[in-house]
Each structure stands twice: as C-alpha cells, then as structure tokens.
Design an enzyme around this catalytic site. Sequence first.
Site, mmCIF file in Angstrom:
data_model
loop_
_atom_site.group_PDB
_atom_site.id
_atom_site.type_symbol
_atom_site.label_atom_id
_atom_site.label_comp_id
_atom_site.label_asym_id
_atom_site.label_seq_id
_atom_site.Cartn_x
_atom_site.Cartn_y
_atom_site.Cartn_z
ATOM 1 N N ILE A 57 0.863 -1.182 0.000
ATOM 2 C CA ILE A 57 0.000 0.000 0.000
ATOM 3 C C ILE A 57 0.896 1.229 0.000
ATOM 4 O O ILE A 57 1.665 1.451 0.940
ATOM 5 C CB ILE A 57 -0.912 0.046 1.266
ATOM 6 C CG1 ILE A 57 -1.611 -1.287 1.528
ATOM 7 C CG2 ILE A 57 -1.883 1.226 1.184
ATOM 8 C CD1 ILE A 57 -2.807 -1.601 0.713
ATOM 9 N N ALA A 102 4.611 4.080 2.951
ATOM 10 C CA ALA A 102 4.013 2.864 2.395
ATOM 11 C C ALA A 102 4.086 1.769 3.455
ATOM 12 O O ALA A 102 4.763 1.918 4.472
ATOM 13 C CB ALA A 102 4.779 2.412 1.156
ATOM 14 N N LYS A 103 3.407 0.679 3.220
ATOM 15 C CA LYS A 103 3.578 -0.508 4.057
ATOM 16 C C LYS A 103 3.198 -1.710 3.209
ATOM 17 O O LYS A 103 2.354 -1.609 2.314
ATOM 18 C CB LYS A 103 2.656 -0.436 5.279
ATOM 19 C CG LYS A 103 3.097 -1.311 6.412
ATOM 20 C CD LYS A 103 4.175 -0.612 7.204
ATOM 21 C CE LYS A 103 4.497 -1.276 8.498
ATOM 22 N NZ LYS A 103 5.270 -0.368 9.370
ATOM 23 N N GLY A 104 3.822 -2.829 3.520
ATOM 24 C CA GLY A 104 3.467 -4.069 2.851
ATOM 25 C C GLY A 104 3.097 -5.103 3.894
ATOM 26 O O GLY A 104 3.388 -4.940 5.081
#
Length: 412
Positions: A57, A102-104
């Site tokens: 994201i 962001a982050k995953g």
Amino acid sequence: MILTNSGSNIFFENAVRALNIPDGTAELLRRPWRELTVSLPIRMDHGGVGVFTGYRIQHNGARGPYKGGVRYHPNANKKEVESLASLMTWKTALLNLPFGGAKGGIECDPLQLSENELKQLTRRYIMNIEHIIGPQRDIPAPDMGTNAKTMGWMMDAYGQVHGYEPASVTGKPIELGGSLGRESATGRGVIYVLNELAKEMGFSVNKDTSIAIQGFGNVGSWAAQIAYQEGYSIVAVSDIDCGIYNSNGLDIPRLTNHIAKGGTIKSFEDGETISNAELIGVDATIFIPAAIENTITIDNLDKLKSKVVIEAANHPVTPDADQELHSRGVTIIPDILANSGGVTVSYFEWTQNIQQFQWDEIRINSELKTRIKNAFESVQGKVAKENLSYRDAAFQIGIAKVAEAVELRGFI
Ligand code: GLU
C-alpha cells in the site's frame, strides 16, 4: 482482535481540523495513492500448494519515494496495512526524511512456515510487486515477522529483474550493503526519545527511573539493552507467553544472553513470573509497549500505573484509551515519533547505498540522535506553545509538511 485503521484516522481528522487543511487536499492525504493486492502461490514442504495474500500500500508519495516495512503476520490484512502505511507518511515527514509512506504485508504466520517456504513467499511477493518498487519509487524494509535475512532475499529477487540494486531495500544484512546500527535503530531511537523527554519532565537517566517493556522482539529487546546501558532500571519485560518482574531491575545482558542461547523469558530465573495482563500494572515510571497494536485499551487502562507511555510499537494505544489517558495526565509519546529510529537509519542505509560509501556506527548513532532530538524539540515546542498532547502535535507537524508538499507540487 478486530483491527481497524480508525486510530490513525481519528488522529488524522483531528489534525486536519486543527490545521484548516482544505477539503480537497485532506481527501488526497486521507487516501492511499496506490494499493496492490497479490496472490502468492508457493510449494509447501509437504508437497501441496499454499496460496497466500500480500499487499503493498503506497499511501502518499508527495515528499519522495514511498518508504515502509513489510509485515508477515496473520493480522496483516488490507485495512491494517493501509493504516500502517499512513503512519509511515506522517513519520517520514515528522523526521524530515525525503520519503513518502508505504507498508506491505503478507497474511501468514511466519512461525508456522519453514525457511524454505518463507523464502519462496518472499521471492514471489517481490516478483509480483517489483514493477511498483525501486530505489526512487518505493523502498521496502523489515517490520513484524521479517528481518535482515528476508530483506536479503527481497534485494536478490528485485535484482533478478532490475540488476544489482542495493538501495532497493533497507534493513539488509551488513554483508549485502546493510547499514551498521540498523538492527538496533528502532529500539535505540525509543531510548533517545526517552532521554529527551527525561530532560523535559525532570526524571533522571539512572536507576531511579524504572521501565516496563511489553514485547521482546527486535524493538523491545534493543530498547531494553540500550535503556540498560544508559543506566535506567528495567523492572519488567514480556514476550508473547508471559512477563518477568524484578523490582531491583533485571539483568538485561544476562537475559539477552539467555534468550540468544535458546532460553525464554519464562525460564529466566531472575525475577517473578507475571502474566502479560499483569505487566501493564507493574510499578514503573515508564511503560513501553513494543509488541502489537491495540494493547492498551479502555478495558485495561485502569491498571496502568506508569505516568509515561512511549509507543515503540505502531498504534498500541487505542484512540479512546488515548483520550482517557491524556485526560488523566498520562504523557504518551506517539509511535510516529517514538519508533522513528528504524526508518531514520533506513534512510542512512539508502544514502550509503546510493553513494557506495559506508558510514561507521558512531556516525550512524550520532546522526540518529541529532535527528530524533530535532524532531522531539519541534514536537515539544508545539506541545508547550499550543498546550497539545504529544500525539496531536506530532501528527500536525507531519501532516502539515505533507500538505505543503502536495500544494508545492501543484497537484491541485
Ligand atoms: N517498519 C519500520 C517502521 O514501522 C521501519 C520502516 C523502514 O525502515 O522503512 O517504521
């Protein structure tokens, strides 16, 4: 546990109102700019196929390439990853790092997967998102359930498509271009923040100040070690099973040694075993939640004896608990400031990779200290001037910078 992004939303909405951000800009800051959901099939050790779900994201890229970790956890669902991605946007802005947020995540229980399965999962994840990441686009890093080894696999998988590119991932093993001091950086940053707060609130950096730490993973265990080196008394720590309490202070080097040799907190004979529920109620000046999200809630906050909470984990205090604790005079240092040491040293790693020049650890730690001190002082200044909570001040500073970048770019 039900996870929502309501926490960061409420804090965000409060800041938007206080800053008078125009509706259009607020809407752009509210939404993730790009979201990618991928299916990840791997061959399981038992021979069958397991299909997992992964996300990346990209919340906001106004201030630079997207930046943030990748979490391997059963609760790493889309809503949770979205919420964590927005926290990265405010965190990088607050720390003045030239990144977006962001982050995953991969919804999985890494403890149930073999190394071979984890490696396949990681490679498949990168192959499925490689077109949206890269050193000038989006730079993954470790988070819960991932570590330097995972980052080495990510760099390699990315390199299979794009060529050797160490700046594509941070938190790598030192041998692959990782930065000295990156592993301890988040825990170290937590204690640098605490030292700044100590000056402000007048408590001493010695045994008279006691600390309880919830969670003994990468962040909690390094925070404990660095706090111990600084001279604080760490009276309680816990892991997922239980906690240990010693009013005279735990011998942290002995405990870390015990754990490195395969021991557990439960089997450490230097204090009284307590439950995780009891940990929050121990007599300690400072409480450091360094485990998962939503561990301090409206239902357990009455037990909290500490007058200071430093959020080493991401959103460990629920919004209603935050409000209630604030009204009771508890000082809460928010995650986006308290745990910013990790992404700050990720930034140092990225710059070292781009320059192909390694800094020594003394430089890393001293530049980290300066950045944390500057961020703390800017938040502290706003707290004092406008009589705000640390959370509101930190969110307002971060969000205002992103809003300004959006405007300067001429998006709207
Ligand atoms: N996962 C860490 C965080 O939540 C570090 C992110 C990074 O280094 O990019 O801040």
